[in-house]
Design a protein around this motif. Structure first.
Motif, PDB file in Angstrom:
ATOM      1  N   HIS A 241       0.778  -1.231   0.000  1.00 37.22           N
ATOM      2  CA  HIS A 241       0.000   0.000   0.000  1.00 37.22           C
ATOM      3  C   HIS A 241       0.816   1.292   0.000  1.00 37.22           C
ATOM      4  CE1 HIS A 241      -3.498  -2.461   0.206  1.00 37.22           C
ATOM      5  NE2 HIS A 241      -2.983  -3.103   1.232  1.00 37.22           N
TER       6      HIS A 241
ATOM      7  N   LEU B  91      -2.596   8.374   0.575  1.00 38.82           N
ATOM      8  CA  LEU B  91      -3.716   8.223   1.512  1.00 38.82           C
ATOM      9  C   LEU B  91      -4.820   7.342   0.928  1.00 38.82           C
ATOM     10  CD1 LEU B  91      -3.882  11.831   2.983  1.00 38.82           C
ATOM     11  CD2 LEU B  91      -3.218   9.745   4.221  1.00 38.82           C
ATOM     12  N   LYS B  92      -5.094   7.487  -0.365  1.00 36.88           N
ATOM     13  CA  LYS B  92      -6.095   6.632  -1.009  1.00 36.88           C
ATOM     14  C   LYS B  92      -5.650   5.174  -0.988  1.00 36.88           C
ATOM     15  CE  LYS B  92      -7.857  10.188  -4.107  1.00 36.88           C
ATOM     16  NZ  LYS B  92      -7.865  10.696  -5.484  1.00 36.88           N
TER      17      LYS B  92
ATOM     18  N   VAL C 294      -3.567   3.601   1.170  1.00 34.31           N
ATOM     19  CA  VAL C 294      -3.634   2.968   2.497  1.00 34.31           C
ATOM     20  C   VAL C 294      -5.081   2.769   2.927  1.00 34.31           C
ATOM     21  CG1 VAL C 294      -1.330   3.715   3.214  1.00 34.31           C
ATOM     22  CG2 VAL C 294      -3.315   5.133   3.811  1.00 34.31           C
ATOM     23  N   GLU C 295      -5.951   3.711   2.563  1.00 36.50           N
ATOM     24  CA  GLU C 295      -7.366   3.551   2.903  1.00 36.50           C
ATOM     25  C   GLU C 295      -7.949   2.340   2.176  1.00 36.50           C
ATOM     26  OE1 GLU C 295     -11.224   6.363   3.574  1.00 36.50           O
ATOM     27  OE2 GLU C 295     -10.079   6.720   1.735  1.00 36.50           O
ATOM     28  N   ALA C 296      -7.591   2.169   0.899  1.00 36.95           N
ATOM     29  CA  ALA C 296      -8.056   1.011   0.136  1.00 36.95           C
ATOM     30  C   ALA C 296      -7.544  -0.288   0.750  1.00 36.95           C
ATOM     31  CB  ALA C 296      -7.614   1.123  -1.323  1.00 36.95           C
TER      32      ALA C 296
ATOM     33  N   ALA D 157      -6.667   0.834   6.030  1.00 32.38           N
ATOM     34  CA  ALA D 157      -6.267   1.803   7.057  1.00 32.38           C
ATOM     35  C   ALA D 157      -7.415   2.779   7.303  1.00 32.38           C
ATOM     36  CB  ALA D 157      -5.022   2.572   6.613  1.00 32.38           C
ATOM     37  N   THR D 158      -7.413   3.364   8.489  1.00 32.70           N
ATOM     38  CA  THR D 158      -8.394   4.390   8.846  1.00 32.70           C
ATOM     39  C   THR D 158      -7.723   5.746   8.730  1.00 32.70           C
ATOM     40  OG1 THR D 158      -9.463   2.866  10.392  1.00 32.70           O
ATOM     41  CG2 THR D 158      -9.914   5.223  10.680  1.00 32.70           C
ATOM     42  N   LEU D 159      -8.256   6.621   7.884  1.00 34.56           N
ATOM     43  CA  LEU D 159      -7.699   7.964   7.762  1.00 34.56           C
ATOM     44  C   LEU D 159      -8.098   8.780   8.988  1.00 34.56           C
ATOM     45  CD1 LEU D 159      -8.276   8.831   3.998  1.00 34.56           C
ATOM     46  CD2 LEU D 159      -6.372   7.617   5.082  1.00 34.56           C
TER      47      LEU D 159
ATOM     48  N   PHE E 217      -2.969   8.346   9.123  1.00 35.08           N
ATOM     49  CA  PHE E 217      -3.810   7.154   9.121  1.00 35.08           C
ATOM     50  C   PHE E 217      -3.404   6.238  10.270  1.00 35.08           C
ATOM     51  CE2 PHE E 217      -0.230   5.845   6.466  1.00 35.08           C
ATOM     52  CZ  PHE E 217       0.005   4.529   6.847  1.00 35.08           C
TER      53      PHE E 217
ATOM     54  N   ASP F 205      -2.695   2.317  10.961  1.00 33.28           N
ATOM     55  CA  ASP F 205      -2.395   1.100  10.206  1.00 33.28           C
ATOM     56  C   ASP F 205      -3.122  -0.109  10.818  1.00 33.28           C
ATOM     57  OD1 ASP F 205      -0.839  -0.021  12.300  1.00 33.28           O
ATOM     58  OD2 ASP F 205       1.068   0.373  11.311  1.00 33.28           O
TER      59      ASP F 205
END
Length: 122
Positions: free
Chosen positions: A27, A83-84, A86-88, A91-93, A108, A110
């Motif tokens: 990611h 950020l997109k 890790v969110e995908a 992860a929680t932004l 974010f 992890d």
């Protein structure tokens, strides 16, 4: 007098070392080495980036919502896309992107509950 010259590494404990390393490889494109870590070479970093050593007050909420007593900052080349990614990956932004004269920041949590700060130098 001898003096410290920079951050030599960031080391932390986790539940599943291999799984967390592979999550970051997938990611954020980290190139995991034989030891399970990553070597960031100065030549690969933006010329206006730098490392920070920064103790925080024990009552600081800057690392929230993580309950861990540390936060890791990673330099990225494209904050919004990182950020997109890790969110995908689950992860929680945390919060929104913040802009300063020295760059853009985003955060974010992890898969193991660590708060990670991403910095795109500007």
């Amino acid at each position: 007098m001898a003096k410290a010259l920079g951050i030599g590494g960031v080391f932390f404990k986790c539940r599943d070392r291999q799984q967390l390393s592979q999550w970051y490889a997938r990611h954020l494109g980290l190139a995991i080495n034989e030891q399970g870590g990553v070597e960031f070479n100065r030549a690969d970093l933006p010329g206006n980036s730098f490392s920070v050593w920064g103790p925080f007050d024990e009552n600081s909420r800057y690392f929230s919502p993580s309950t861990k007593p540390f936060m890791i900052n990673l330099i990225v080349d494209d904050l919004a896309t990182a950020l997109k990614q890790v969110e995908a990956g689950g992860a929680t932004l945390v919060g929104g992107i913040e802009d300063y004269d020295y760059g853009r920041f985003g955060w974010f949590i992890d898969p193991e509950g660590n708060k990670i700060e991403l910095w795109q130098p500007g």
